[in-house]
Design an enzyme around this catalytic site. Structure first.
Site, PDB file in Angstrom:
ATOM      1  N   ARG A 105       0.848  -1.200   0.000  1.00  0.00           N
ATOM      2  CA  ARG A 105       0.000   0.000   0.000  1.00  0.00           C
ATOM      3  C   ARG A 105       0.881   1.247   0.000  1.00  0.00           C
ATOM      4  NH1 ARG A 105      -0.644   4.745   2.459  1.00  0.00           N
ATOM      5  NH2 ARG A 105      -0.126   3.726   4.441  1.00  0.00           N
ATOM      6  N   ASP A 106       1.639   1.441   1.043  1.00  0.00           N
ATOM      7  CA  ASP A 106       2.434   2.656   1.193  1.00  0.00           C
ATOM      8  C   ASP A 106       3.551   2.726   0.157  1.00  0.00           C
ATOM      9  OD1 ASP A 106       3.295   5.023   2.268  1.00  0.00           O
ATOM     10  OD2 ASP A 106       3.983   4.203   4.167  1.00  0.00           O
TER      11      ASP A 106
ATOM     12  N   HIS B 286       5.495   3.492  12.972  1.00  0.00           N
ATOM     13  CA  HIS B 286       5.723   3.567  11.536  1.00  0.00           C
ATOM     14  C   HIS B 286       6.944   4.463  11.335  1.00  0.00           C
ATOM     15  CE1 HIS B 286       4.323   3.745   7.242  1.00  0.00           C
ATOM     16  NE2 HIS B 286       4.957   4.901   7.274  1.00  0.00           N
TER      17      HIS B 286
ATOM     18  N   HIS C 240      10.362   5.953   9.289  1.00  0.00           N
ATOM     19  CA  HIS C 240      10.989   6.231   7.983  1.00  0.00           C
ATOM     20  C   HIS C 240      12.503   6.258   8.154  1.00  0.00           C
ATOM     21  CE1 HIS C 240       7.517   8.016   5.377  1.00  0.00           C
ATOM     22  NE2 HIS C 240       7.175   6.891   5.963  1.00  0.00           N
TER      23      HIS C 240
ATOM     24  N   CYS D 256       5.854   9.081   1.908  1.00  0.00           N
ATOM     25  CA  CYS D 256       4.595   9.821   1.871  1.00  0.00           C
ATOM     26  C   CYS D 256       4.601  10.797   0.712  1.00  0.00           C
ATOM     27  CB  CYS D 256       4.395  10.571   3.181  1.00  0.00           C
ATOM     28  SG  CYS D 256       2.905  11.592   3.168  1.00  0.00           S
TER      29      CYS D 256
ATOM     30  N   ASN E 202      10.369   4.557   3.571  1.00  0.00           N
ATOM     31  CA  ASN E 202       9.955   3.703   4.669  1.00  0.00           C
ATOM     32  C   ASN E 202      11.156   2.867   5.093  1.00  0.00           C
ATOM     33  OD1 ASN E 202       7.007   3.904   5.107  1.00  0.00           O
ATOM     34  ND2 ASN E 202       6.896   3.358   2.947  1.00  0.00           N
TER      35      ASN E 202
END
Lengths: 308, 308
Positions: free
Chosen positions: B16-17, B209, B211, B242, B251
């Site tokens: 997804r990301d 989450h 990065h 993002c 990420n």
């Protein structure tokens, strides 16, 4: 070593550790210019080269000239690596006042580097110390303190057993545990430093030499910081690695370490805005193996975003 | 959520990301094949897509098909992102049993993402919860919990004030603090999680989450782990970032997180030898922005060195 408890000292090792694996000779004038710019960014202690056989490491054959040039670089504390007593004396005669010596915990790694056992290297270290006046600063690097490219994870007891031989020779030194392969994990860093600092409280100063090969460079620097370590080797542009450790490219980048400490509100004396352009030029040195993240991230941020 | 206290759960968010910012459409069959291989490496929970306007995110327009394909992937726990109640209902009707919702602490970032204030998004979250049966698992992502691309460092009090509105709506969820910009430092991660976990002991599970934009991905994962966090988002091959946070590519890579935990002796259930080839294929997806270190380091080590 003027840092306070609340400050971190970043020791710039790019000009020795970063350059030594680069094949095309970097012109001496260029090295001196980069050195001047590194120091102008706020770095003080720099490992500027190695007194060693020019045949073994031709890239560092100009260390005497570089050392002489340091007289004209205000604020620099030049550190040089020496492999034995003989080259230690040469370094002293050339004016060095901060010497570094390295040996490995791992038998295989030490033999690969200098064709001696770790105990034989410890004896060489003793002879080097005996030849050094009291006003000369000493850094002792313990390679493969955590992990060896040939033998895998190194037992804490092995590292401590070697230090049991070395520390009594002189405690008034900086003692650096080196993650030669980059495979130390942050819990390992924490645990080994805790054990060593407890067993050898007489050691003046502890340091970490971290690699970022597996992305753990900053995690390990942070872990050592938490444990009370206040000196950290780093290489601008992430240049270098150990030519004797296959796959072990990637010193942690000076700009990455400086960035992390800045975000933590911890003083390193480094001005990142001055350092980044030098790191960009370092990354462009022909034959170099650059690494690190902050150099490119800040360039992207400068192009796109309103804040650092 | 079957992990014990001594185990870490890695939540794979690449599909997804990682994919959503990739322009060329990744064929659905290829996505399903990669998903199958990711799960065969030991990953269980995967954010497989987003129920969202296909016009807004054409790359994720096939989420319904991917979700249906999960019926034939043993062991997978598919998680989907939904932007509001309406798409939440669509996801439920399509068979989703693990939904994720995101809102930002920062006003500027939330408005940039969904043209609403954080409080308006909190109300939307309440409507979404009201529409969800009790047996549906919920992940709540708090973007810009540490730092905002527009407003810089976010005060802890601001993040906590938003959680004061959100947590009472439903505590039986997984609450994820997101380092949207990659500029959180490990001390910040430690401090914010400590404050939140103390204030909201009723929250079932906490997640990070992270990065790796500035190289702090693993340092922050380790810091959260120390604090008691047991779930970590990561993206295979380090894909993504993002699209609304300028410069915030990166990420933290699944293989880097799995590597660190393996070196620490902490179980993730992931077999790195199976995962690395999938990560290499992920890194080669046209239009992707890969990151991470372990993928390349292990490839170099396999070519040169006798041990991992």
């Amino acid at each position: 070593m003027t840092t306070t408890d609340a400050a971190a000292e970043v020791v710039e090792v790019g000009p020795r550790d970063g350059y030594q694996g680069i094949k095309p000779f970097i012109p001496t004038e260029m090295k001196i210019d980069l050195l001047r710019r590194l120091v102008s960014s706020g770095l003080k202690r720099v490992e500027i080269g190695s007194f060693v056989s020019a045949a073994a490491l031709p890239q560092l054959a100009d260390t005497t000239e570089i050392l002489a040039a340091c007289d004209d670089i205000p604020g620099i504390i030049p550190q040089v690596l020496v492999p034995n007593e003989k080259y230690g004396r040469l370094a002293l005669n050339a004016g060095s006042r901060f010497l570094a010596f390295v040996l490995s915990v791992s038998e295989a790694h030490n033999r690969n580097n200098v064709r001696r056992s770790p105990r034989e290297s410890a004896e060489e270290y003793g002879r080097l110390l005996a030849a050094m006046p009291d006003d000369v600063d000493m850094r002792l690097n313990i390679a493969t303190a955590f992990d060896c490219p040939f033998e895998g994870r190194v037992a804490e007891a092995e590292t401590i057993a070697l230090l049991d031989c070395l520390v009594p020779l002189r405690a008034n030194i900086e003692l650096c545990l080196c993650d030669t392969t980059g495979r130390a994990s942050p819990d390992h860093v924490e645990h080994l430093f805790a054990a060593c600092m407890q067993r050898f409280p007489q050691v003046k100063r502890w340091a970490l030499h971290a690699h970022d090969t597996y992305g753990l460079g900053l995690a390990n620097v942070h872990s050592a910081w938490r444990q009370g370590v206040r000196a950290f080797d780093a290489s601008y542009a992430g240049l270098g690695g150990c030519p004797f450790a296959p796959g072990a490219t990637g010193n942690v980048a000076t700009e990455d370490v400086a960035w992390m400490f800045r975000r933590m509100g911890i003083d390193t004396g480094i001005d990142l805005e001055t350092l980044i352009p030098v790191a960009c030029d370092g990354a462009a040195i022909p034959g170099g193996l650059p690494g690190g993240r902050v150099r490119q991230a800040l360039a992207a941020a400068a192009a796109n975003a309103p804040c650092l």
